[in-house]
Design an enzyme around this catalytic site. Structure first.
Site, PDB file in Angstrom:
ATOM      1  N   GLU A 128      -4.056 -35.066  25.660  1.00 50.40           N
ATOM      2  CA  GLU A 128      -2.666 -34.775  25.284  1.00 50.40           C
ATOM      3  C   GLU A 128      -2.219 -35.686  24.143  1.00 50.40           C
ATOM      4  OE1 GLU A 128      -1.864 -31.965  26.122  1.00 50.40           O
ATOM      5  OE2 GLU A 128      -0.389 -32.033  27.735  1.00 50.40           O
ATOM      6  N   THR A 181       6.154 -29.651  20.050  1.00 48.28           N
ATOM      7  CA  THR A 181       6.573 -30.538  21.141  1.00 48.28           C
ATOM      8  C   THR A 181       7.329 -31.745  20.591  1.00 48.28           C
ATOM      9  OG1 THR A 181       4.741 -29.843  22.509  1.00 48.28           O
ATOM     10  CG2 THR A 181       5.726 -31.934  23.088  1.00 48.28           C
TER      11      THR A 181
HETATM   12  N1  HSE Z   1       7.144 -32.430  29.611  1.00 47.44           N
HETATM   13  C1  HSE Z   1       6.806 -32.166  28.245  1.00 47.44           C
HETATM   14  C2  HSE Z   1       8.055 -31.858  27.443  1.00 47.44           C
HETATM   15  C3  HSE Z   1       5.883 -30.982  28.232  1.00 47.44           C
HETATM   16  O1  HSE Z   1       8.888 -31.117  27.948  1.00 47.44           O
HETATM   17  O2  HSE Z   1       8.193 -32.353  26.332  1.00 47.44           O
HETATM   18  C4  HSE Z   1       5.316 -30.709  26.889  1.00 47.44           C
HETATM   19  O3  HSE Z   1       4.010 -31.185  26.818  1.00 47.44           O
END
Ligand code: HSE
Length: 309
Positions: A128, A181
């Site tokens: 990740e 993201t």
């Molecule tokens: N929990 C993370 C977010 C998930 O909402 O940014 C994305 O990888």
């Protein structure tokens, strides 16, 4: 064993109230990957189907995770990797997590299982980091453990597996717009009022209690996000329209899947899920934005081994 083929599931992170700490795995959507031992001692990506992803072993999430594992557990063989993406990267359905988790589980099998699921989660979290710069566990843990998971703590990492009520179904729509993201994290508030925090953590508790007791009313009442969703929903065209259509058609609730743009709805039973699917489809079809949809049970097993040779 010289070769292993696995299916690594797509995942929905956050699940409305549980930003960065809740996630679940999707049964009918994911990647298929094959890992084969070679005599060359190299890690190589030999084939990528279904998406435009790097062949550079340090940049590709699957090979980066493989290299990290071999650093910790050196062997006298190499590994060749073939990847078949079952859905598009950047959807908010944990695409990089599926590659990272799939690699961690498959390589562990080729090494005769020296690592625990928690250690595999940490390797996958490294994937990740390669993909988006943050070592987030919610998607990768859901893909490795299956079902619903709670990332109860990051330091040291603690993952709690939560039961999945039998009739729970997912419907999701992926509008073909780009939401990175990083951008979706940049819009988040740095501070939140205590009253909002109370509402949010009460909902996380409610959701977990509802999942344990298969109480669909508590699940529906707890699937609310008053912190992250309001800050992010403008990144997803027609979010409110889809969410309202899903709820009007009987969904328990709907929200942003991970950092978006996919919108997910949870439903009780197949009949309800079919109605919600049709209502969401109807709400988006005149918007001039291409979209794909999925309708699935929750995956309770995590990464599946399809074949060993
Ligand atoms: N929990 C993370 C977010 C998930 O909402 O940014 C994305 O990888």
């Amino acid at each position: 064993m010289n070769q292993i083929k696995i299916f690594s599931p797509a995942t929905v992170a956050n699940v409305s109230c549980g930003f960065d700490c809740l996630g679940f795995a999707v049964n009918d959507l994911g990647d298929t990957m094959t890992f084969r031992k070679t005599s060359s001692k190299e890690v190589k990506i030999i084939d990528i189907k279904g998406a435009n992803l790097p062949y550079d072993v340090d940049k590709n999430v699957a090979s980066a995770v493989t290299l990290k594992m071999l650093e910790k557990y050196p062997v006298d063989f190499g590994i060749e990797i073939s990847i078949e993406k079952g859905y598009s990267p950047g959807s908010g359905l944990g695409s990089s997590a599926a590659s990272a988790a799939g690699a961690a589980v498959a390589v562990n099998e080729l090494l005769d299982k020296p690592f625990t699921p928690l250690e595999l989660t940490k390797f996958a979290m490294y994937g990740e980091k390669v993909a988006c710069g943050s070592e987030i566990a919610d998607n990768v843990a859901a893909a490795i453990y299956g079902g619903f998971i709670l990332v109860q703590q990051y330091e040291p990492l603690s993952i709690v597996k939560i039961p999945v009520p039998k009739e729970l179904m997912l419907v999701a729509i992926h509008p073909q717009v780009k939401v990175r993201t990083k951008d979706a994290r940049d819009v988040l508030p740095e501070n939140i009022p205590l009253t909002d925090a109370v509402t949010q953590w009460a909902n996380v508790g409610g959701l977990i209690s509802g999942l344990y007791s298969a109480n669909y009313d508590i699940i529906a009442n707890s699937l609310k996000d008053i912190i992250v969703e309001p800050a992010r929903k403008h990144l997803i065209p027609h979010f409110d329209k889809v969410k309202n259509a899903a709820i009007e058609a009987g969904a328990l609730s709907a929200g942003i899947s991970g950092s978006g743009p996919t919108i997910f709805a949870l439903c009780k039973g197949e009949e309800n899920a079919k109605n919600v699917f049709r209502a969401i489809e109807e709400s988006y079809k005149d918007k001039n934005i291409d979209f794909t949809m999925v309708y699935s049970k929750i995956n309770t097993q995590g990464v599946k081994i399809l074949e060993k040779k």
